[in-house]
Design a protein around this motif. Structure first.
Motif, PDB file in Angstrom:
ATOM      1  N   LEU A 138     119.513  76.682  -4.276  1.00 18.20           N
ATOM      2  CA  LEU A 138     118.338  76.896  -5.462  1.00 18.20           C
ATOM      3  C   LEU A 138     119.249  76.759  -6.677  1.00 18.20           C
ATOM      4  CD1 LEU A 138     117.220  80.511  -3.997  1.00 18.20           C
ATOM      5  CD2 LEU A 138     116.286  78.268  -3.569  1.00 18.20           C
ATOM      6  N   PRO A 139     118.503  76.272  -7.606  1.00 21.25           N
ATOM      7  CA  PRO A 139     118.828  75.968  -8.819  1.00 21.25           C
ATOM      8  C   PRO A 139     119.524  77.067  -9.606  1.00 21.25           C
ATOM      9  CG  PRO A 139     116.659  75.594  -8.957  1.00 21.25           C
ATOM     10  CD  PRO A 139     117.050  76.003  -7.412  1.00 21.25           C
ATOM     11  N   PRO A 140     120.202  77.278 -10.314  1.00 21.59           N
ATOM     12  CA  PRO A 140     121.177  76.261 -10.789  1.00 21.59           C
ATOM     13  C   PRO A 140     122.360  76.058  -9.613  1.00 21.59           C
ATOM     14  CG  PRO A 140     121.988  78.373 -11.791  1.00 21.59           C
ATOM     15  CD  PRO A 140     120.803  78.625 -11.030  1.00 21.59           C
ATOM     16  N   ALA A 144     122.712  79.841  -2.416  1.00 25.24           N
ATOM     17  CA  ALA A 144     122.957  79.673  -3.820  1.00 25.24           C
ATOM     18  C   ALA A 144     123.324  78.284  -4.154  1.00 25.24           C
ATOM     19  CB  ALA A 144     124.513  80.600  -4.235  1.00 25.24           C
ATOM     20  N   GLY A 149     121.070  83.781  -5.459  1.00 26.01           N
ATOM     21  CA  GLY A 149     121.064  82.429  -5.452  1.00 26.01           C
ATOM     22  C   GLY A 149     120.363  81.787  -6.490  1.00 26.01           C
ATOM     23  N   SER A 160     123.192  82.048  -9.508  1.00 25.50           N
ATOM     24  CA  SER A 160     124.547  81.535  -9.436  1.00 25.50           C
ATOM     25  C   SER A 160     124.451  80.343  -8.367  1.00 25.50           C
ATOM     26  CB  SER A 160     125.679  82.433  -8.912  1.00 25.50           C
ATOM     27  OG  SER A 160     126.235  82.112  -7.791  1.00 25.50           O
ATOM     28  N   GLY A 161     125.376  79.304  -8.810  1.00 23.07           N
ATOM     29  CA  GLY A 161     125.571  78.031  -8.111  1.00 23.07           C
ATOM     30  C   GLY A 161     126.432  78.171  -7.232  1.00 23.07           C
TER      31      GLY A 161
HETATM   32 NA    NA Z   1     122.003  78.624  -7.105  1.00 23.77          NA
END
Ligand code: NA
Ligand code: NA
Lengths: 145, 426, 302
Positions: free
Chosen positions: B149-151, B146, B104, B107-108
């Protein structure tokens, strides 16, 4: 596709000059893959549906429902051929920026895929009439929990 | 009338068992024909829905996951993870949540995440005697981490849809605690269900063996470091990282583990093409359906309903949550954020809700919608990888929904969960 | 009573969105309620290229869109996308309000839409995360994200930088992580996209002043009575003045906002930049008719 995006990263770091065509090309290639793959999916029956009713109904009714589904697929696929074709023809005079190819190329996979789907859904309906087991899920997706 | 056609045709076809993509497509087609407008737009959107560069991450992560699965990278990582936390009841469920949390941060996209983690974990879980439904449900819910959480490109879409003044950096930071909270909640749920079902524990093999497993799995684990480090330090974008994942997975399986036969490679390619074309064809058809919902102003009509019902902020947030959950049942996240943010955001701001806080609520809420049929792209991916029907997955999903809803409730009514961390950077 | 559906990619409250809403009210008055306008803002009906097609085949009626989205489909409109073609906001207005503006609007007939008016879209400048740019030499080797358009890609190349393809949504994290050094846009977008947080140097080279244009579907237009067509033209003209005021206010507000975020704004001697554009002009202005048009724009005062 992998190679194209890898090339984009490579060019940026090794040559420090980003090629501007990679993004568009990768997306175009992907859309060809998807539409042709989706057509094959009609033949191999791997598209995902919500099969609640199918589970509870008797066998005869299942055949009827499956035929309705195939008709729906056929109708939409025919739309893909006709309207996708119209869009493709319109797109002949429009150039995709940076790639320098006519916009027809982005709509062509819809037409071809629609045509294949028409054939495959017809094939399924005819085979079902002939008593072939076309509604068995493909081997790859069978395992029930 | 047009509303009845759009939703009626869709519902009827769906009940009949027509593949979802065609339900969406025909319903859109029937509606535009009824309206007497050119039907070309349905097929234009079918194509445009697939024209995003970020979507490329989906086939790449599916392919990379498949390669890791067939080539033995995943097996070695899970051997190691199993040695470390396998002695917990239902340990692979815990490994799944932990892996999703790690991924996570790379990847977004929850869809790509379900493909990446699910591709590795679900077959392994099934092989160890876990129910496929359990494996699918853990995967699809953990994939939502995902989004938080950033991004997270969905947060960028939210910020743009909000018309400005919402800091993306703040949004990114605000998602971290809720994301971890979701991880903890799912981990607890996975444990409880595993205990009830009597899922296996793995014996602790001793420190020496665990260390050996770690060494064996390092080439695979390096992939996480490469992706995470690569994206964080700006060597490549999230989309490009998915492509790097494919190349790296190929190199490791071919050169280091030498474990991938030619026929397995072909299988892997074909499998990725199948899953990708099925999922993305639905995403394309959903774009047509979403376009018609926008055209018919479905979202604003629902909003009017809400504001006529109540003016109490707590109730408004509750109603908005319920409404977003319902909309999220039928529609995909991106279009929904774009359509509903300009309507809901000014409404909640009147009641003093912080836009950053509301963004986190919205992302989590619509994220849960990615896991609800009839239109649940993340669930589709996980179920496809697990080779079970959505219906089978649905029968035992409720404890995981409950966990998601509880976290949503906490995030909604405790603003500090979202706003405390960004405030520390000021 | 006909409700015209109008598309806009900008969010609610943006000057173009508000101007089209007011245009709708004016149109409603002037046609005694026969026509009204409903604005679908925030790209609800699709990306720019999509909505152009939708306007052409008549599924949406009106479209407020950047001329840049037409690419090179409308040759006369392409000249407004040439870098540094407009010297200032005054020059921009003088050209578009005069006969040249009428000529460009008329050229849209060839692509099945009727262009009604130009709106302001401000001027676009480069911004980046490392240093103020004062000359083309400063841009050597720097990576800038530009829109997917050949002219813009060639422009960055001619200035010595690298045009990097990237979806708009990835620009923020792209700058933050250093995948790219910067991008280019007007004050309001630089502000609202949050890019001022990660790219603090905004260098006022004002390379592009691409007009926004309000178009109506030819199918809709042909179905209107001559009186209603006239009413629509009049309503448009009046909305232009409204939009310019809204735009000017928006720019002032956005400039203050980015300065509050810590952005450093520097002015630039534009001449070396303009001189570097010769190969771009040579490549895109080959047709004698376009060469003449460019010459007339350059000869316009302001
Ligand atoms: Na993310
Ligand atoms: Na859903």
């Amino acid at each position: 596709m992998t190679l194209i995006v890898a090339y984009q990263v490579f060019m940026r770091y090794v040559v420090n000059a980003s090629p501007s065509w990679t993004e568009g090309t990768a997306i175009l290639l992907m859309s060809w893959f998807i539409f042709l793959g989706a057509a094959v999916g009609v033949r191999e029956n791997f598209h995902m549906g919500f099969d609640v009713l199918i589970y509870v109904l008797p066998k005869g009714a299942k055949g009827v429902l499956r035929t309705i589904s195939d008709l729906a697929v056929f109708a939409f696929a025919a739309g893909m051929v006709y309207y996708g074709g119209t869009l493709a023809v319109r797109g002949w005079g429009v150039t995709i920026p940076v790639l320098h190819i006519p916009q027809t190329m982005t709509y062509l996979p819809i037409v071809i895929s629609g045509f294949m789907m028409c054939l495959y859904s017809l094939e399924r309906m005819l085979l079902r009439l002939a008593g072939e087991p076309v509604d068995e899920p493909p081997a790859e997706l069978v395992t029930e929990a | 009338m047009e509303y009845w056609i759009l939703f009626g045709v869709f519902t009827v076809l769906m009940m009949v068992g027509t593949p979802i993509a065609f339900c969406l497509g025909i319903a859109s087609f029937a509606t535009i024909v009824y309206l007497g407008r050119p039907a070309m737009v349905v097929f234009q959107q079918l194509n445009s829905g697939l024209a995003g560069f970020t979507l490329l991450a989906i086939p790449f992560f599916i392919f990379a996951g498949d390669l890791m699965m067939r080539g033995g990278i995943a097996a070695r990582i899970i051997q190691f993870a199993g040695a470390v936390i396998g002695h917990v009841r239902g340990g692979l469920g815990q490994v799944n949540v932990a892996a999703s949390t790690l991924f996570g941060g790379i990847s977004g996209s929850a869809v790509a995440e379900a493909a990446a983690v699910g591709g590795i974990m679900i077959p392994q879980m099934k092989a160890r005697g876990y129910g496929a439904d359990y494996a699918v449900n853990v995967t699809s819910m953990a994939a939502l981490i995902a989004l938080l959480l950033p991004p997270s490109h969905n947060m960028i879409i939210y910020s743009l849809s909000g018309g400005g003044r919402i800091s993306i950096a703040d949004l990114f930071t605000a998602g971290i605690i809720p994301g971890l909270l979701l991880a903890v909640a799912l981990s607890i749920t996975a444990y409880i269900v595993a205990v009830k079902r009597g899922y296996p524990t793995e014996p602790f093999p001793g420190f020496a063996k665990a260390f050996q497993y770690l060494l064996i799995s390092i080439p695979g684990l390096m992939l996480i470091v490469i992706i995470f480090g690569g994206v964080r330090s700006g060597i490549f974008t999230a989309t490009e990282s998915s492509c790097i994942a494919v190349i790296y997975a190929l190199l490791v399986t071919l050169l280091v583990y030498r474990s991938l036969s030619w026929s397995e490679f072909v299988h892997s390619v074909m499998g990725a093409v199948r899953t990708t074309s099925m999922v993305l064809f639905i995403i394309g058809a959903a774009a047509s359906f979403g376009w018609l919902m926008a055209y018919l102003r479905v979202a604003p009509i629902l909003t009017d309903l809400i504001s006529n019902l109540t003016q109490d902020p707590l109730l408004v947030l509750l109603l908005i949550n319920v409404m977003l959950l319902l909309l999220g049942t039928f529609m995909d996240m991106g279009p929904l954020i774009i359509i509903t943010t300009p309507i809901f955001l000014p409404m909640v701001q009147q009641f003093g809700v912080d836009p950053v806080h509301f963004g986190v609520i919205m992302i989590l809420n619509l994220g849960i919608g990615l896991n609800t049929p009839p239109l649940g792209p993340v669930q589709f991916v996980a179920a496809a990888v697990g080779k079970i029907s959505i219906w089978t997955a649905m029968r035992s999903v409720w404890p995981f929904y409950l966990a998601g809803i509880i976290v949503l409730g906490l995030v909604t009514y405790i603003p500090a969960l979202s706003l405390w961390l960004p405030a520390q950077f000021k | 009573q006909t409700v015209l559906r109008s598309s806009d990619t900008h969010p609610d409250g943006y000057p173009t969105v508000e101007a089209v809403k007011q245009f709708g009210e004016l149109l409603n008055e002037k046609t005694d309620g026969r026509y009204s306008v409903e604005v679908f803002h925030s790209a609800q009906l699709g990306a720019e290229a999509d909505t152009i097609e939708q306007t052409q085949f008549g599924v949406i009626d009106l479209n407020r869109i950047s001329i840049g989205a037409f690419g090179t489909q409308v040759p006369a409109a392409t000249v407004t996308q040439l870098p540094y073609i407009f010297r200032s906001a005054d020059h921009f207005h003088n050209v578009l309000d005069g006969p040249i503006g009428e000529e460009i609007l008329a050229a849209f007939d060839a692509v099945d839409v009727v262009a009604l008016a130009f709106y302001d879209g401000g001027s676009r400048s480069f911004y980046n995360s490392s240093k103020p740019i004062t000359s083309p030499e400063d841009m050597a080797g720097m990576k800038f994200r530009v829109m997917q358009s050949d002219i813009f890609v060639d422009m960055v190349g001619a200035l010595g930088g690298n045009a990097t393809p990237m979806p708009y949504g990835e620009v923020y994290s792209g700058i933050q992580t250093g995948v790219i050094d910067g991008a280019e846009n007007n004050y309001p977008s630089y502000d609202t996209a949050g890019h001022a947080e990660v790219a603090k140097f905004y260098s006022l080279d004002e390379h592009l002043m691409v007009p926004e244009v309000l178009v109506v579907s030819k199918i809709v237009w042909d179905g209107m009575s001559p009186e209603d067509q006239t009413a629509m033209r009049e309503a448009t003209k009046e909305s232009v003045a409204i939009q310019r005021e809204l735009w000017a206010a928006k720019e002032v507000e956005s400039k203050a906002a980015v300065e509050a975020l810590g952005a450093t704004i520097n002015t630039v001697d534009k001449q070396p930049f303009i001189d570097a554009m010769k190969p771009v002009y040579d490549k895109y202005v080959t047709d004698p008719a376009l060469q003449d048009l460019v010459a007339r724009i350059q000869a316009t005062e302001g």
